[in-house]
Design a protein around this motif. Structure first.
Motif, PDB file in Angstrom:
ATOM      1  N   UNK A 124     -13.372 -52.348  58.073  1.00  0.00           N
ATOM      2  CA  UNK A 124     -14.375 -52.374  59.141  1.00  0.00           C
ATOM      3  C   UNK A 124     -13.810 -51.840  60.453  1.00  0.00           C
ATOM      4  N   UNK A 125     -12.585 -52.221  60.785  1.00  0.00           N
ATOM      5  CA  UNK A 125     -12.018 -51.840  62.075  1.00  0.00           C
ATOM      6  C   UNK A 125     -11.387 -50.454  62.072  1.00  0.00           C
ATOM      7  N   UNK A 126     -10.843 -50.022  60.938  1.00  0.00           N
ATOM      8  CA  UNK A 126     -10.129 -48.750  60.923  1.00  0.00           C
ATOM      9  C   UNK A 126     -10.927 -47.602  60.327  1.00  0.00           C
ATOM     10  N   UNK A 127     -11.940 -47.912  59.527  1.00  0.00           N
ATOM     11  CA  UNK A 127     -12.712 -46.858  58.876  1.00  0.00           C
ATOM     12  C   UNK A 127     -14.164 -46.894  59.326  1.00  0.00           C
ATOM     13  N   UNK A 531     -15.488 -47.072  66.216  1.00  0.00           N
ATOM     14  CA  UNK A 531     -14.060 -46.821  66.403  1.00  0.00           C
ATOM     15  C   UNK A 531     -13.396 -46.819  65.038  1.00  0.00           C
ATOM     16  N   UNK A 532     -12.364 -45.984  64.897  1.00  0.00           N
ATOM     17  CA  UNK A 532     -11.654 -45.945  63.629  1.00  0.00           C
ATOM     18  C   UNK A 532     -10.586 -44.878  63.644  1.00  0.00           C
ATOM     19  N   UNK A 542      -6.496 -43.544  66.739  1.00  0.00           N
ATOM     20  CA  UNK A 542      -7.520 -44.585  66.676  1.00  0.00           C
ATOM     21  C   UNK A 542      -8.601 -44.145  67.651  1.00  0.00           C
ATOM     22  N   UNK A 543      -9.603 -43.458  67.104  1.00  0.00           N
ATOM     23  CA  UNK A 543     -10.520 -42.673  67.911  1.00  0.00           C
ATOM     24  C   UNK A 543     -11.846 -43.377  68.134  1.00  0.00           C
ATOM     25  N   UNK A 544     -12.599 -42.841  69.085  1.00  0.00           N
ATOM     26  CA  UNK A 544     -14.023 -43.138  69.194  1.00  0.00           C
ATOM     27  C   UNK A 544     -14.724 -42.117  68.310  1.00  0.00           C
ATOM     28  N   UNK A 570     -26.886 -44.953  66.832  1.00  0.00           N
ATOM     29  CA  UNK A 570     -26.584 -46.346  66.512  1.00  0.00           C
ATOM     30  C   UNK A 570     -25.174 -46.660  66.988  1.00  0.00           C
ATOM     31  N   UNK A 571     -25.017 -47.793  67.651  1.00  0.00           N
ATOM     32  CA  UNK A 571     -23.701 -48.193  68.170  1.00  0.00           C
ATOM     33  C   UNK A 571     -23.175 -49.391  67.382  1.00  0.00           C
ATOM     34  N   UNK A 572     -22.208 -49.134  66.498  1.00  0.00           N
ATOM     35  CA  UNK A 572     -21.557 -50.206  65.735  1.00  0.00           C
ATOM     36  C   UNK A 572     -20.416 -50.846  66.512  1.00  0.00           C
ATOM     37  N   UNK A 573     -19.984 -50.225  67.572  1.00  0.00           N
ATOM     38  CA  UNK A 573     -18.794 -50.691  68.288  1.00  0.00           C
ATOM     39  C   UNK A 573     -19.165 -51.768  69.291  1.00  0.00           C
ATOM     40  N   UNK A 574     -18.143 -52.289  69.956  1.00  0.00           N
ATOM     41  CA  UNK A 574     -18.355 -53.311  70.983  1.00  0.00           C
ATOM     42  C   UNK A 574     -18.195 -52.737  72.383  1.00  0.00           C
ATOM     43  N   UNK A 575     -18.337 -51.419  72.509  1.00  0.00           N
ATOM     44  CA  UNK A 575     -18.293 -50.755  73.804  1.00  0.00           C
ATOM     45  C   UNK A 575     -19.587 -49.984  74.016  1.00  0.00           C
TER      46      UNK A 575
END
Length: 665
Positions: A124-127, A531-532, A542-544, A570-575
């Motif tokens: 989830x966090x890296x891919x 992010x991933x 570790x990009x946007x 769609x924004x999956x990130x927390x930014x």
């Protein structure tokens, strides 16, 4: 709860799941059976709660749960079920006083469930999104490898219990051989899967995406170098010529503090460009000493593509000692701004920006200013070394406006993050957003305005007989003041504004019929922001990311002239990601499935906050190759940008995949 909050809750539950499964495995390995049983029960319960949080997220959109539903939960569910079946009976027997509850299979299975929980969280966090077959193969291979290694550590060959030794004595080495066979077979399968997954990750990606429309044609092409602006003004317009020299200088802020800056003509902001509708704007950009180079991008202004200032796409970067002439007709009335688009995450922050205002042709010259008739202030908001500054082009934060005077405040956010604006002391109308007038905007007061990075808001009101204050980010001491009398009589007091509601632009103003039916879109592109790990400018980072990739590996979006194009963002990130498409204004259709029911809202930069989904549309009538990126400029520099390319348009300035606001190609 909001989608963003469900994302946070799901992350927390996933982390708790990792912790409980590993804790259960470790305590079982240490033969602390009572605690191990309690932790095993807790791990199973947390896993069931995780199913609930994922189900809630699934209701908000497939984009938020794809890797969880297709990989994370099935992998954890299978491993957890095996762990409960292998370890549970032994632990329950131990609780009844029958045995010590320990078994090698139980320890390995419980720890494997921990590996599965951890792997799902890491994916989830890296891919993130989208999940690929390569990711599935590599992830399952890693979990299986960890399980095999754990099995060898927990029950290594030659270190069996007395019963196992007796069995070996009676049966020779057959059990050992079987264990080795299983180990070697499992290892071979794991290595094969990992190799296949790794190999698939290096397959070439598509260079374009069509959005459901036809592919590229073989028709004759046109170069962006030929898509230049008009050379003449409208019949009753005039030519407005400017020279902007990019150079380093020391500038004084309204507070009196001096800073080292990158400037246009030695000032920050750069010279204000003011024109009347129909005028011809000519700007010669010169670079005195900005080593990396500069350009001019006309933010929100739909110039011809050759004037857009995107390095590596519409022009070469202007190096020290060089110059470039921009020319376009001022047909688009409103409040805009300009800034460098080369290394913009550094250049704009350092001062390479200025304002552009085009006023309607109503008989009054654009550069006329009569305080008795009106007060028209252009107010860029910019952060210098942590200090937010809002002031007119002369650096003034105090202004005189006699009672009854029409006032227009043109707010421009030149930062990479949003600002909250509050106007205290009067009712007002939000007359325009991103340079486009709203339809029948009503008077409001005691509300906060959310101004996205790169966005503009025009506030209009009649000056009351008491002072008016403009606060930025709920700062009661800073901001701007307007006074009806020279002695600042009745000075505005700003109370705590943090609790004021935010004005919802999708419900503000009066609706009118849309200029097109968005249900008949010719192309539909979905951009999932996250992010991933991704390649950015040829280097892993570790990009946007957009759809799991970073610039320049993101496929170009292909459109044809005249297409009706729809975006789902769609924004999956927390930014927060302020989304900006060059060369076009976007009609906002909906946010989180709720349609826009107020005035038609045309924006060129809109904030996609964590967990949000926006639907927007536009008619593709400005041929070229256009950057489409997050206007949090460090995010763009870290991979969050791609290109929208019209079929048949080429560029002679293209590097491997040019156009980066962070690099020159």
């Amino acid at each position: 709860m909001t989608t963003a909050l469900w994302i946070v809750v799901d992350h927390a539950v996933a982390l708790l799941s990792v912790a409980t499964w590993f804790a259960a495995g470790v305590t079982l390995a240490l033969r602390r059976t009572r605690l191990a049983l309690a932790l095993l029960v807790a791990a199973v319960l947390v896993t069931l709660v995780r199913v609930v949080t994922v189900a809630m997220l699934a209701g908000r959109g497939w984009w938020f749960v794809q890797e969880k539903v297709l990989l994370g939960l099935p992998m954890l569910g299978a491993a957890g079920a095996v762990a409960a079946l292998l370890a549970g009976p032994h632990l329950l027997s131990a609780r009844r006083g029958q045995g010590d509850g320990w078994s090698a299979g139980g320890v390995v299975s419980v720890l494997t469930a921990g590996y599965a929980a951890l792997a799902g969280l890491v994916v989830t966090f890296l891919v993130g999104h989208p999940l690929t077959v390569s990711t599935v193969l590599i992830t399952t291979s890693v979990v299986c490898t960890a399980a095999l290694l754990t099995a060898r550590v927990v029950a290594p060959p030659g270190e069996n219990t007395a019963d196992a030794g007796a069995a070996q004595a009676s049966e020779g080495r057959r059990p050992m051989s079987r264990r080795r066979f299983i180990g070697w077979t499992g290892g071979a399968v794991v290595v094969t899967a990992a190799g296949a997954g790794s190999g698939m990750s290096f397959l070439p990606a598509d260079s374009v995406t069509l959005g459901g429309g036809p592919g590229r044609s073989s028709r004759a092409t046109v170069s962006v170098a030929d898509l230049r602006g008009s050379g003449t003004p409208a019949p009753d317009g005039t030519v407005r010529r400017y020279v902007l020299t990019a150079k380093k200088a020391t500038v004084r802020l309204p507070s009196g503090r001096e800073i080292d800056a990158w400037t246009y003509n030695g000032q920050v902001p750069g010279p204000a460009i003011i024109a009347t509708q129909g005028d011809l704007i000519e700007v010669r950009l010169r670079n005195a000493d900005i080593d990396g180079g500069v350009t001019l991008h006309w933010h929100g202004y739909d110039v011809p593509c050759g004037e857009d200032g995107a390095p590596g796409v519409t022009q070469l970067t202007v190096r020290p000692g060089a110059d470039f002439l921009y020319r376009f007709r001022a047909d688009q009335v409103g409040t805009y701004w300009y800034h460098t688009h080369h290394a913009s995450h550094v250049g704009v922050r350092s001062g390479l920006y200025g304002t552009l205002v085009v006023k309607p042709r109503d008989g009054q010259r654009a550069d006329e200013y009569t305080a008795a008739d009106q007060v028209d202030l252009t107010l860029p908001v910019h952060t210098f070394d942590g200090t937010v500054v809002i002031a007119d082009r002369d650096g003034q934060t105090e202004h005189l406006a006699p009672p009854g005077t029409p006032v227009r405040l043109r707010l421009i956010n030149t930062d990479s993050k949003s600002h909250r604006i509050v106007l205290a002391g009067t009712r007002f109308q939000l007359a325009a957003v991103d340079g486009r007038d709203l339809n029948q905007p009503g008077e409001v007061s005691d509300v906060g305005l959310h101004l996205p990075a790169g966005g503009r808001h025009d506030l209009v009101f009649l000056m009351p007989d008491t002072s008016v204050a403009l606060a930025v980010d709920d700062d009661r001491d800073g901001g701007l003041r307007l006074h009806p009398h020279g002695d600042a009589h009745g000075e505005a007091r700003i109370e705590d504004t943090s609790g004021l509601p935010e004005l919802d632009l999708l419900r503000y103003g009066a609706p009118v019929a849309a200029p097109f039916d968005t249900r008949d879109a010719d192309r539909h592109f979905t951009m999932v922001l996250d992010r991933g790990m991704a390649m950015v400018d040829g280097r892993p980072a570790y990009a946007h990311t957009i759809n799991g990739r970073g610039h320049p590996s993101i496929p170009d979006q292909i459109v044809a002239n005249g297409d009706l194009v729809r975006f789902t963002v769609v924004n999956r990130s927390l930014e927060t990601h302020p989304w900006h498409l060059h060369g076009h204004s976007l009609l906002i259709l909906s946010r989180d499935g709720k349609p826009s029911i107020g005035s038609p809202l045309w924006m060129d930069t809109f904030d996609v906050r964590p967990g949000e989904k926006w639907e927007v549309a536009f008619r593709a009538t400005n041929p070229g190759i256009w950057m489409n990126h997050c206007h949090n400029l460090p995010h763009a520099h870290q991979g969050m940008m791609l290109r929208l390319r019209y079929d048949g348009v080429t560029t002679p300035f293209d590097g491997p995949r040019g156009g980066s606001p962070g690099h020159d190609h």
